[in-house]
Design an enzyme around this catalytic site. Sequence first.
Site, short mmCIF file in Angstrom:
data_model
loop_
_atom_site.label_atom_id
_atom_site.label_comp_id
_atom_site.label_asym_id
_atom_site.label_seq_id
_atom_site.Cartn_x
_atom_site.Cartn_y
_atom_site.Cartn_z
N SER A 48 0.84 -1.20 0.00
CA SER A 48 0.00 0.00 0.00
C SER A 48 0.87 1.25 0.00
O SER A 48 1.63 1.48 0.94
CB SER A 48 -0.91 0.02 1.23
OG SER A 48 -1.45 1.33 1.36
N ASP A 71 -6.40 -6.70 4.40
CA ASP A 71 -5.90 -5.32 4.42
C ASP A 71 -5.88 -4.75 5.83
O ASP A 71 -6.92 -4.55 6.46
CB ASP A 71 -6.80 -4.46 3.52
CG ASP A 71 -6.24 -3.07 3.29
OD1 ASP A 71 -5.11 -2.78 3.74
OD2 ASP A 71 -6.95 -2.25 2.66
N MET A 110 -12.41 4.10 -0.19
CA MET A 110 -13.04 4.29 1.12
C MET A 110 -13.79 5.60 1.05
O MET A 110 -13.42 6.61 1.67
CB MET A 110 -11.96 4.29 2.22
CG MET A 110 -11.44 2.89 2.51
SD MET A 110 -9.85 2.89 3.36
CE MET A 110 -8.76 2.99 1.95
N MET A 165 -11.15 -6.34 5.77
CA MET A 165 -10.42 -5.33 6.55
C MET A 165 -10.04 -5.93 7.90
O MET A 165 -10.91 -6.35 8.67
CB MET A 165 -11.27 -4.08 6.77
CG MET A 165 -11.57 -3.26 5.51
SD MET A 165 -10.12 -2.78 4.53
CE MET A 165 -9.14 -1.89 5.74
N MET A 213 -9.34 7.85 0.24
CA MET A 213 -10.18 8.17 1.41
C MET A 213 -10.78 9.56 1.27
O MET A 213 -10.10 10.48 0.81
CB MET A 213 -9.33 8.13 2.68
CG MET A 213 -8.58 6.83 2.88
SD MET A 213 -7.56 6.92 4.36
CE MET A 213 -6.74 5.33 4.27
N HIS A 261 -8.56 0.87 -3.74
CA HIS A 261 -9.46 0.62 -2.61
C HIS A 261 -10.18 1.92 -2.28
O HIS A 261 -9.58 2.84 -1.71
CB HIS A 261 -8.61 0.11 -1.43
CG HIS A 261 -9.36 -0.13 -0.17
ND1 HIS A 261 -8.72 -0.34 1.04
CD2 HIS A 261 -10.68 -0.21 0.10
CE1 HIS A 261 -9.62 -0.54 1.98
NE2 HIS A 261 -10.82 -0.45 1.45
N ASP A 272 -5.00 3.46 -1.76
CA ASP A 272 -6.08 3.77 -0.82
C ASP A 272 -6.64 5.17 -1.02
O ASP A 272 -5.94 6.16 -0.79
CB ASP A 272 -5.53 3.67 0.61
CG ASP A 272 -5.23 2.23 1.01
OD1 ASP A 272 -6.16 1.40 0.94
OD2 ASP A 272 -4.07 1.94 1.37
N HIS A 281 -1.36 -1.40 -4.20
CA HIS A 281 -2.62 -1.13 -3.49
C HIS A 281 -2.73 0.38 -3.24
O HIS A 281 -1.85 0.98 -2.62
CB HIS A 281 -2.64 -1.90 -2.17
CG HIS A 281 -3.93 -1.80 -1.42
ND1 HIS A 281 -5.04 -2.58 -1.70
CD2 HIS A 281 -4.31 -0.98 -0.40
CE1 HIS A 281 -6.03 -2.27 -0.89
NE2 HIS A 281 -5.62 -1.29 -0.08
C1 DX5 Z 1 -6.36 1.27 5.77
C2 DX5 Z 1 -5.95 1.00 4.36
C3 DX5 Z 1 -4.80 0.08 4.24
C4 DX5 Z 1 -3.52 0.61 4.82
C5 DX5 Z 1 -2.76 -0.57 5.34
O1 DX5 Z 1 -7.53 1.95 5.79
O2 DX5 Z 1 -7.02 0.42 3.64
O3 DX5 Z 1 -4.59 -0.35 2.90
O4 DX5 Z 1 -2.72 1.32 3.91
O5 DX5 Z 1 -1.68 -0.11 6.06
P1 DX5 Z 1 -0.87 -1.05 7.05
O6 DX5 Z 1 -0.36 -2.21 6.23
O7 DX5 Z 1 0.19 -0.16 7.56
O8 DX5 Z 1 -1.82 -1.51 8.12
ZN ZN Z 2 -6.55 -0.47 1.65
#
Ligand code: DX5
Ligand code: ZN
Length: 215
Positions: free
Chosen positions: A7, A174, A67, A136, A36, A65, A34, A32
Amino acid sequence: MPIIAPSLLAADFLHLGAACTMLNESEAEWFHLDVMDGSFVPNISYGLPIIEQIKKTTSKVLDVHLMIVHPEKYIADFKKAGADVLTVHYEACPHLHSTLQLIKAQGMKAGVAINPHTSVELLKDVIQDIDVVCVMSVNPGFGGQKFIEHTYEKVSALKNMITLANASTLIEIDGGVTEHNAAKLVKAGADVLVAGTTVFKAADPKAMIVTLKHC
Ligand code: DX5
Ligand code: ZN
């Protein structure tokens, strides 16, 4: 062997190009990414322009991903930016079946992420339509959180559901994935391991990717 999906949330944003080069030279198959929105989750990360730039650096799979609330509004935009797998949250989709069809109609793989409190049973009626279930193992919003142990049971239950349905759905984990829980996750049925902090804060990120892959 699991697919490793580092990620980039944990990468140094001033040197994203270098992070992409490192991943391109590594055994990681997926990036990956993310996204948000500060509404579905209590944090804001990055969006379309960054993904567009990352796409130019790699031919590896971009695993996006989302969110965000109302993800169905942005499906065509993320396709255009370069997403190969587009994952929406179960909790953000009142018309999940329809959203999955829209993602696939754009030529992307369709993913569904479930929060820690969401039972895998709720996916039973759409499991045939899902390419990737993202389980998750932390509450979404931040990297570097502690892995929730109940995840193993969810992965096993999901694996059973997929096998019974004769589906080809991949199970992705994840949040809080490390070299210490990777093997147990794969044994429970995980196909894809996301890792942010574990990869990017390692002294040797490429070596850590090898460790995770050969766990
Ligand atoms: C959290 C994200 C993850 C995050 C994981 O909301 O969806 O993808 O980047 O990070 P680590 O591996 O540090 O938990
Ligand atoms: Zn993620």
